[in-house]
Design an enzyme around this catalytic site. Structure first.
Site, short mmCIF file in Angstrom:
data_model
loop_
_atom_site.label_atom_id
_atom_site.label_comp_id
_atom_site.label_asym_id
_atom_site.label_seq_id
_atom_site.Cartn_x
_atom_site.Cartn_y
_atom_site.Cartn_z
N SER A 14 0.82 -1.21 0.00
CA SER A 14 0.00 0.00 0.00
C SER A 14 0.86 1.26 0.00
CB SER A 14 -0.91 -0.01 1.24
OG SER A 14 -1.40 1.27 1.54
N GLY A 186 -6.44 6.16 6.42
CA GLY A 186 -5.58 6.98 5.57
C GLY A 186 -4.43 7.61 6.32
N ASN A 187 -3.32 7.77 5.62
CA ASN A 187 -2.15 8.43 6.19
C ASN A 187 -2.49 9.80 6.75
OD1 ASN A 187 0.81 9.29 6.39
ND2 ASN A 187 0.05 10.68 4.81
#
Length: 208
Positions: A14, A186-187
């Site tokens: 990812s 999410g980052n």
């Protein structure tokens, strides 16, 4: 585990997991939060959603945007970045090794090195020789860990961990789950997850 433990679900293939893996430990340390590393596989998750590939490949405009976005973010964070010659790479072996060491002191170093190999050095992390070299560079018993990664117990554990990700409703990586069950995806939600751990709260979500 401490009540201030954040479950960190990530995938070695990812792209946005790369950013989160590289950033999470110092941020968590500053917040007084312990990280529980939870490697899993996105392939079965995507299949459960009706996708047979990364959505960034299924939707080319989204994929083009993702690579540009990743480059911008890596520059912002001061991280090396190179578009892999193959995407997504098979992260199965790296995930098995990481799962074998999920509670060991070296898990963060290994995860960062494997992610750097994939997204900054364009090395094939599906190749046992690449993973062996990463482990050796970290001063770890490479042969023993690769043998453990290939064991039936580790294979079953990774399968169970991925099934658990589906049960929890995860649909992408990285994902963060707080002790009270709050999900952040999410980052760009890493800091929000840590803020939540520090006491930021919203009223419970209302049913539609």
């Amino acid at each position: 585990m401490s009540t201030k433990t954040l479950d960190f679900w990530f995938e070695f293939a990812s792209s946005y997991s790369y950013l989160a893996v590289m950033r999470i430990e110092p941020l968590a340390r500053a917040a007084g939060v312990t990280v529980k590393w939870r490697p899993f596989l996105l392939g079965p998750v995507f299949l459960s959603l009706g996708w047979n590939d990364s959505p960034f490949n299924i939707y080319p405009p989204k994929g083009r945007y993702m690579w540009r976005d990743l480059a911008r973010l890596a520059a912002r964070y001061g991280l090396p970045f190179k578009v892999p010659s193959r995407f997504p790479r098979n992260g199965l072996l790296a995930a098995r090794v990481a799962l074998a060491g999920a509670d060991e002191a070296w898990i963060g170093d290994f995860a960062r090195a494997a992610m750097r190999a994939n997204f900054a050095e364009d090395r094939d992390i599906a190749d046992p020789a690449v993973i062996r070299a990463i482990l050796a560079d970290l001063g770890l018993p490479a042969d023993a860990l690769l043998e453990q990664a290939a064991s039936a117990d580790t294979k079953l554990a990774l399968r169970s961990q991925t099934e658990r990700a589906c049960e929890l409703g995860l649909f992408g990586a990285p994902s963060f789950i707080t002790p009270d069950g709050e999900l952040f995806w999410g980052n760009d939600r890493l800091e929000d997850a840590l803020d939540w751990m520090k006491g930021a709260r919203l009223p419970p979500a209302q049913s539609a």
